[in-house]
Design a protein around this motif. Structure first.
Motif, PDB file in Angstrom:
ATOM      1  N   ARG A   3       0.820  -1.209   0.000  1.00 48.89           N
ATOM      2  CA  ARG A   3       0.000   0.000   0.000  1.00 48.89           C
ATOM      3  C   ARG A   3       0.852   1.256   0.000  1.00 48.89           C
ATOM      4  O   ARG A   3       1.948   1.286   0.542  1.00 48.89           O
ATOM      5  N   LYS A   4       0.314   2.300  -0.574  1.00 45.31           N
ATOM      6  CA  LYS A   4       1.011   3.581  -0.681  1.00 45.31           C
ATOM      7  C   LYS A   4       0.955   4.321   0.654  1.00 45.31           C
ATOM      8  O   LYS A   4      -0.066   4.305   1.347  1.00 45.31           O
ATOM      9  N   VAL A   5       2.074   4.977   0.997  1.00 52.18           N
ATOM     10  CA  VAL A   5       2.101   5.809   2.206  1.00 52.18           C
ATOM     11  C   VAL A   5       1.319   7.085   1.924  1.00 52.18           C
ATOM     12  O   VAL A   5       1.612   7.820   0.975  1.00 52.18           O
ATOM     13  N   LEU A   6       0.302   7.340   2.734  1.00 52.23           N
ATOM     14  CA  LEU A   6      -0.497   8.549   2.583  1.00 52.23           C
ATOM     15  C   LEU A   6       0.088   9.691   3.418  1.00 52.23           C
ATOM     16  O   LEU A   6       0.277  10.804   2.931  1.00 52.23           O
ATOM     17  N   LEU A   7       0.383   9.395   4.678  1.00 55.84           N
ATOM     18  CA  LEU A   7       0.908  10.402   5.603  1.00 55.84           C
ATOM     19  C   LEU A   7       2.155   9.859   6.267  1.00 55.84           C
ATOM     20  O   LEU A   7       2.166   8.716   6.727  1.00 55.84           O
ATOM     21  N   GLU A   8       3.198  10.672   6.317  1.00 54.40           N
ATOM     22  CA  GLU A   8       4.416  10.280   7.019  1.00 54.40           C
ATOM     23  C   GLU A   8       4.824  11.388   7.977  1.00 54.40           C
ATOM     24  O   GLU A   8       5.023  12.531   7.569  1.00 54.40           O
ATOM     25  N   VAL A   9       4.919  11.028   9.234  1.00 55.44           N
ATOM     26  CA  VAL A   9       5.360  11.963  10.278  1.00 55.44           C
ATOM     27  C   VAL A   9       6.808  11.624  10.618  1.00 55.44           C
ATOM     28  O   VAL A   9       7.113  10.479  10.961  1.00 55.44           O
ATOM     29  N   LYS A  10       7.685  12.605  10.496  1.00 51.23           N
ATOM     30  CA  LYS A  10       9.128  12.355  10.685  1.00 51.23           C
ATOM     31  C   LYS A  10       9.706  13.335  11.704  1.00 51.23           C
ATOM     32  O   LYS A  10       9.691  14.539  11.483  1.00 51.23           O
ATOM     33  N   GLY A  11      10.179  12.784  12.818  1.00 54.91           N
ATOM     34  CA  GLY A  11      10.861  13.588  13.827  1.00 54.91           C
ATOM     35  C   GLY A  11      10.030  14.724  14.380  1.00 54.91           C
ATOM     36  O   GLY A  11      10.565  15.781  14.730  1.00 54.91           O
ATOM     37  N   LEU A  12       8.718  14.524  14.513  1.00 55.31           N
ATOM     38  CA  LEU A  12       7.822  15.606  14.942  1.00 55.31           C
ATOM     39  C   LEU A  12       8.028  15.961  16.418  1.00 55.31           C
ATOM     40  O   LEU A  12       7.949  15.106  17.294  1.00 55.31           O
ATOM     41  N   GLU A  13       8.288  17.229  16.658  1.00 54.28           N
ATOM     42  CA  GLU A  13       8.374  17.752  18.028  1.00 54.28           C
ATOM     43  C   GLU A  13       7.446  18.953  18.139  1.00 54.28           C
ATOM     44  O   GLU A  13       7.571  19.918  17.380  1.00 54.28           O
ATOM     45  N   THR A  14       6.496  18.870  19.057  1.00 57.28           N
ATOM     46  CA  THR A  14       5.582  19.985  19.323  1.00 57.28           C
ATOM     47  C   THR A  14       5.788  20.435  20.762  1.00 57.28           C
ATOM     48  O   THR A  14       5.667  19.634  21.694  1.00 57.28           O
ATOM     49  N   THR A  15       6.129  21.702  20.920  1.00 54.26           N
ATOM     50  CA  THR A  15       6.528  22.238  22.222  1.00 54.26           C
ATOM     51  C   THR A  15       5.578  23.344  22.651  1.00 54.26           C
ATOM     52  O   THR A  15       5.113  24.140  21.827  1.00 54.26           O
ATOM     53  N   PHE A  16       5.301  23.379  23.955  1.00 57.85           N
ATOM     54  CA  PHE A  16       4.519  24.470  24.533  1.00 57.85           C
ATOM     55  C   PHE A  16       5.459  25.350  25.359  1.00 57.85           C
ATOM     56  O   PHE A  16       6.204  24.848  26.210  1.00 57.85           O
ATOM     57  N   PHE A  17       5.415  26.634  25.100  1.00 58.41           N
ATOM     58  CA  PHE A  17       6.276  27.592  25.787  1.00 58.41           C
ATOM     59  C   PHE A  17       5.465  28.242  26.904  1.00 58.41           C
ATOM     60  O   PHE A  17       4.542  29.015  26.650  1.00 58.41           O
ATOM     61  N   THR A  18       5.801  27.913  28.148  1.00 57.11           N
ATOM     62  CA  THR A  18       5.035  28.371  29.304  1.00 57.11           C
ATOM     63  C   THR A  18       5.943  29.130  30.280  1.00 57.11           C
ATOM     64  O   THR A  18       7.151  29.226  30.075  1.00 57.11           O
ATOM     65  N   ASN A  19       5.336  29.631  31.343  1.00 58.39           N
ATOM     66  CA  ASN A  19       6.110  30.317  32.384  1.00 58.39           C
ATOM     67  C   ASN A  19       7.087  29.377  33.077  1.00 58.39           C
ATOM     68  O   ASN A  19       8.073  29.813  33.660  1.00 58.39           O
ATOM     69  N   ASP A  20       6.795  28.070  33.011  1.00 57.12           N
ATOM     70  CA  ASP A  20       7.678  27.073  33.625  1.00 57.12           C
ATOM     71  C   ASP A  20       8.762  26.591  32.660  1.00 57.12           C
ATOM     72  O   ASP A  20       9.531  25.690  32.982  1.00 57.12           O
ATOM     73  N   GLY A  21       8.787  27.180  31.468  1.00 57.92           N
ATOM     74  CA  GLY A  21       9.799  26.787  30.482  1.00 57.92           C
ATOM     75  C   GLY A  21       9.193  26.026  29.312  1.00 57.92           C
ATOM     76  O   GLY A  21       7.974  25.997  29.133  1.00 57.92           O
ATOM     77  N   LYS A  22      10.047  25.409  28.520  1.00 58.50           N
ATOM     78  CA  LYS A  22       9.605  24.667  27.337  1.00 58.50           C
ATOM     79  C   LYS A  22       9.103  23.272  27.732  1.00 58.50           C
ATOM     80  O   LYS A  22       9.784  22.561  28.464  1.00 58.50           O
TER      81      LYS A  22
END
Length: 337
Positions: A3-22
């Protein structure tokens, strides 16, 4: 035929920047979704499942959240490089999302018909009549009777199960290539949950839309998913075909999740639960994030973060037990080599 790859997620990092830091809510994850498959992502609340889905949709609230690295490739196109205007053209048409609480997703001030017609006309140059006819067809397809009457009603006039069916009709109205379902049955009673899951499975076969199902319910995963990804504290800790996960769980966290599922065939005074709680994102900076809750944890586990090991060709897990081919034995207090 592969089957064909439809979606590929590579090295995904999602960060929240708060008063307590990253705070890294999603920490360098990699996975693929193939055309027409149903892929499950499981884990306790706070493991990063929903943030992963919002990252794919480009809906991470900014501020405080931001995709800080990695790629999200939809048929080779990197969604992280697109503007908001370009993403609006993709949302609903190529990727659609079903949220867990339809009452907050549907606008209480507009009729069901108005909302469905608007969703259809955003991506199709149709007149209102053609869009309305298509909306009625979609509502009938998801099992809503008296669809013509429902077009004139408001969300509060529908039951929870009916509202969720409307959300599924809206998500599939433009025949998207990928549907992301984020805990789509959490707010519904058990019988309605089963109906909604069966409906999603049937529509997956009919439209060949891939489904990324985010849930904490392993029973649902066993019922309709082909592959499953287990997330813990922002990382992927195991990935395998669904039956392989249940037959040979290779990460202690996966094992704990499976043991936590009630079994009607066995009489137990108390249900099993994994000791402790999911750590606050970003609180464990060194070592395996599951180590404080793991009965197999050794000194090394608190000092190093294990890499992903191959268990077999299509099965991998993040645990030092796998370094020398060891595995968790059937007796959960023993480890076999």
């Amino acid at each position: 035929m592969e089957r064909k790859v439809l979606l590929e997620v590579k090295g995904l990092e999602t960060t929240f920047f708060t008063n307590d830091g990253k705070i890294p809510a999603v920490d360098h994850i990699d996975f693929k979704v193939y055309e027409g498959e149903i892929l499950g992502i499981v884990g306790e609340s706070g493991c990063g499942k929903s943030v992963t889905s919002l990252s794919i949709m480009g809906l991470v609230p900014n501020p405080p959240g931001k995709i800080t690295s990695g790629e999200i490739l939809l048929e080779g196109k990197d969604l992280t490089k697109l503007s908001e205007k370009e993403m609006r053209k993709i949302r609903g048409k190529d990727i659609a999302m079903i949220f867990q609480e339809p009452m907050t997703s549907l606008n209480p001030l507009y009729t069901i018909g108005n909302q469905l017609i608007e969703a259809i006309r955003i991506h199709n140059k149709w007149d209102k009549k053609k869009a309305a006819n298509h909306a009625i067809e979609m509502m009938k397809l998801v099992g809503l009777r008296r669809a013509e009457e429902l077009m004139k009603e408001y969300p509060h006039q529908l039951s929870g199960g009916m509202r969720q069916r409307v959300m599924i009709a809206m998500a599939l109205a433009c025949n998207p290539k990928l549907v992301i379902a984020d805990e789509p049955t959490t707010a519904l009673d058990v019988t309605i949950q089963a109906q909604i899951m069966k409906l999603m499975q049937d529509l997956n076969k009919k439209f060949n839309s891939a489904v990324l199902l985010i849930t904490h319910d392993l029973g649902v995963v066993a019922e309709i998913c082909e592959r499953v990804i287990v997330m813990y504290s922002g990382q992927i800790v195991e990935e395998a075909p669904v039956m392989e996960i249940f037959k040979n769980p290779s990460h202690p966290y996966t094992r704990g999740l499976i043991q936590s599922v009630p079994d009607m065939r066995q009489k137990k005074e108390t249900l099993y639960s994994i000791p402790g709680a999911v750590p606050k994102p970003g609180s464990i900076k060194v070592g395996c994030r599951f180590a404080p809750r793991c009965e197999f944890a050794q000194e090394r586990c608190f000092a190093e973060n294990p890499p992903i090991y191959d268990v077999s060709d299509n099965h991998k897990a993040r645990c030092f037990l796998l370094e020398k081919g060891e595995r968790i034995a059937d007796d959960k207090h023993a480890v076999e080599s």
